[in-house]
Structure formats: structure tokens, C-alpha cells
Write an enzyme that holds these catalytic residues in place. Sequence first.
Site, PDB file in Angstrom:
ATOM      1  N   SER A  39      47.935  38.653  37.156  1.00  0.00           N
ATOM      2  CA  SER A  39      48.105  38.732  38.831  1.00  0.00           C
ATOM      3  C   SER A  39      49.543  38.342  38.954  1.00  0.00           C
ATOM      4  CB  SER A  39      47.322  38.107  39.511  1.00  0.00           C
ATOM      5  OG  SER A  39      45.730  38.756  39.375  1.00  0.00           O
ATOM      6  N   HIS A  70      48.133  44.458  40.080  1.00  0.00           N
ATOM      7  CA  HIS A  70      47.939  45.059  38.674  1.00  0.00           C
ATOM      8  C   HIS A  70      48.266  46.418  38.510  1.00  0.00           C
ATOM      9  CE1 HIS A  70      45.667  41.368  36.867  1.00  0.00           C
ATOM     10  NE2 HIS A  70      45.692  41.226  38.360  1.00  0.00           N
ATOM     11  N   HIS A  92      38.932  43.247  35.223  1.00  0.00           N
ATOM     12  CA  HIS A  92      38.266  42.098  35.524  1.00  0.00           C
ATOM     13  C   HIS A  92      36.794  42.664  35.318  1.00  0.00           C
ATOM     14  CE1 HIS A  92      42.396  41.552  37.271  1.00  0.00           C
ATOM     15  NE2 HIS A  92      42.206  40.175  36.743  1.00  0.00           N
ATOM     16  N   TYR A  94      34.848  41.417  37.911  1.00  0.00           N
ATOM     17  CA  TYR A  94      34.758  41.575  39.451  1.00  0.00           C
ATOM     18  C   TYR A  94      34.705  42.986  39.881  1.00  0.00           C
ATOM     19  CZ  TYR A  94      39.578  40.599  40.539  1.00  0.00           C
ATOM     20  OH  TYR A  94      40.671  40.778  40.416  1.00  0.00           O
ATOM     21  N   GLU A  95      35.478  43.492  39.035  1.00  0.00           N
ATOM     22  CA  GLU A  95      35.809  44.974  39.262  1.00  0.00           C
ATOM     23  C   GLU A  95      34.629  45.995  38.893  1.00  0.00           C
ATOM     24  OE1 GLU A  95      40.181  46.641  38.861  1.00  0.00           O
ATOM     25  OE2 GLU A  95      40.015  44.616  37.347  1.00  0.00           O
ATOM     26  N   ALA A 122      47.098  34.135  36.302  1.00  0.00           N
ATOM     27  CA  ALA A 122      47.048  33.456  37.353  1.00  0.00           C
ATOM     28  C   ALA A 122      45.871  32.455  37.251  1.00  0.00           C
ATOM     29  CB  ALA A 122      47.207  34.136  38.668  1.00  0.00           C
ATOM     30  N   MET A 235      39.756  34.282  36.432  1.00  0.00           N
ATOM     31  CA  MET A 235      38.739  35.338  36.329  1.00  0.00           C
ATOM     32  C   MET A 235      39.269  36.110  35.071  1.00  0.00           C
ATOM     33  SD  MET A 235      38.687  36.049  40.345  1.00  0.00           S
ATOM     34  CE  MET A 235      38.719  34.479  41.447  1.00  0.00           C
ATOM     35  N   SER A 236      39.515  35.837  34.016  1.00  0.00           N
ATOM     36  CA  SER A 236      40.049  36.809  33.005  1.00  0.00           C
ATOM     37  C   SER A 236      40.097  36.025  31.656  1.00  0.00           C
ATOM     38  CB  SER A 236      41.310  37.463  33.403  1.00  0.00           C
ATOM     39  OG  SER A 236      42.576  36.320  33.469  1.00  0.00           O
ATOM     40  N   ASN A 259      47.726  27.846  42.604  1.00  0.00           N
ATOM     41  CA  ASN A 259      47.177  27.192  43.599  1.00  0.00           C
ATOM     42  C   ASN A 259      46.413  25.912  43.095  1.00  0.00           C
ATOM     43  OD1 ASN A 259      45.137  29.378  42.998  1.00  0.00           O
ATOM     44  ND2 ASN A 259      43.733  27.748  43.964  1.00  0.00           N
ATOM     45  N   HIS A 271      44.952  35.652  48.061  1.00  0.00           N
ATOM     46  CA  HIS A 271      45.546  36.287  46.993  1.00  0.00           C
ATOM     47  C   HIS A 271      47.033  36.962  47.062  1.00  0.00           C
ATOM     48  CE1 HIS A 271      45.162  38.906  43.279  1.00  0.00           C
ATOM     49  NE2 HIS A 271      45.402  39.990  44.083  1.00  0.00           N
TER      50      HIS A 271
END
Length: 303
Positions: A39, A70, A92, A94-95, A122, A235-236, A259, A271
Site C-alpha cells: 500500500s 494498488h 488481499h 479482505y477483497e 504497510a 493484512m498481507s 501508524n 487509509h
Amino acid sequence: MTAESHGFELPWAIEQFRTRAGDEFMDSSLPLMAVVLGSGLGGFAESIESPTAIRYDSIPGLSASTASGHRGEFLLGWIDSVRVLAMAGRLHAYEGHSIDELTRPMAVMAGMRPSAVVVSCAAGGLNPRFRVGDLVLIDEHIGMLHGQMGAFGADRPSVLSPSSNPNLSETVFANAFRCGRPTCDNGFAEAASRAAREGGFRLSLGTYLAVSGPNYETRAECRMMKSWGADLVGMSTVPEVALASRAGLRTLSIGVVTNMAIPDSPATAAHEDVLAVSNAAGKNLESVVRAIARSLVQEQGNG
């Protein structure tokens, strides 16, 4: 299950690289580096010389990337006298993708037998010693994607055979992608540390926790993650680097702290802020990638 039965054929996918990038790239004796850009880190793509872009969804069995920041493209080109095969963006969980689906782009890159695999992402910082904008070498990880610890049950076409073999084995991996191989190459880590010293930016070591997302973690979840020994959360990354390592490839994962996920901090993650910090850290990431590229050239010369 074979690759053909779910619409993804690894040899055919690799042949698309030859068709689009040409024999000069595919048959070159220069080292090949595979890079995954997470990201907000797509700015590195602009430094790739004479890039050829191939969208993921132009290859049967691969899906388009829908996450903000992306591009969803393979980029094939050159940087610092090495060939570069980059994933500009990733898929991802979540996609809506299974572990098998989101690792197919890495399977294609692994099938090219690169000399190095560098995976960036990230991440939220759980370690209070970290600062926003820091780079962190991921020397260990915890996988909790789809609620599974470590083992990702999915059939995977073997990427252990050289891409020069037109009859890539259809033998599947074992049910677990996890293996005992290290996922942080010592030589690449040393090159990254030199780049940080010379560039004057912070580079730390840490353990990365992969979760499904897309929500950012709650304060209670942050406390739990810290108790597990995680320094970063994202998340990856874990499925990709586990697959590359299992294929016998030298790997290095780098997280950009976008963050601070501190339980008692009033700050909340957005985001847009993640993308902004990632973009700012892109030059430091580029310095690390170039340092690893130079180390490959040196190794080839010494060989």
C-alpha cells in the site's frame, strides 16, 4: 486439484512474460529480483527502467486488485544492472480472495526463479520504540489470515522447477505453506542495514502479525497482539513470503510503519494517512532495494 482445474496454469502465465517483455529480458544473464510493492509503495515502480506492464487480470486465474493504492500490475524492467519483476500492488484476503488466489501472483514470480524476493508492506506499529515512517525488517511472522494459525490449507502448483523447464511439475505443495526455512536472508539484511546507515534513516527488526482485515485493530486487539510478541500488524505478506521461502528462494520482508497501533493512544488510523506515510517512505525503501540489487551483482561477479 491441478493448476488447470481452477483456471490457473503456471507455465502459460510465465510464457506471457516472454511474449510481452521479450527474449532480451527473459534470457538475460543478469540477476533477477522479484519485488512486491504494498500500500502506497508503488512510487518505486517509477524508478524501474523501460518497464513492461502486465495486468494481473490479463492472465487467466489471476484477479484484479481492488484496494486503494494498488495498481494490480506486474512490471518487468531493469534497475541498477539487475532485472526486476515487480508486483505493483497485491491481492488481499479482505477483497474476497482465498489464500490460494492471493498467492498466485507470487507463484508466477517464484516460477521465474529470481535470485532475490523482497516483499514490502504497510503496517501498524505495535512496538512503542517504533516511529511512523520507520522501516522494519521482518525477521519473524505470525499468520492469522482467515483465522488460521500458520498453516494455509490450499493446493498450490509446484514452483520448485526452473522456469526454463517447459514441463513444470504439477505436483502440489503440502497443505501447509509454513516451513522451517528462514524468511529473512542474512546477506540481504546486511545490505539493507548498510543502506539505512548510509541514508540516515531508521531500520529495525520486528515480528509481523498478518490478519484478514480490512478493519484496523481495536485497542483490545492491540493489547492481545502485543502479548503475542508482535511488533507490527498488517493484512498481507505472510502467505507470499512463506510461498517464496518454501520454493527455496532467498527472501526479505520490509514493513513501513504507517501508524502506531498503541492501545492507549487516542489516534485512529485512516487509509489515506497510511498511503501518505508509505509514499514518503518510498525513497528509503528504494535505497534498500537498490542495495540488495548491488549485492546480487557483486555476488554474480564473485561467482
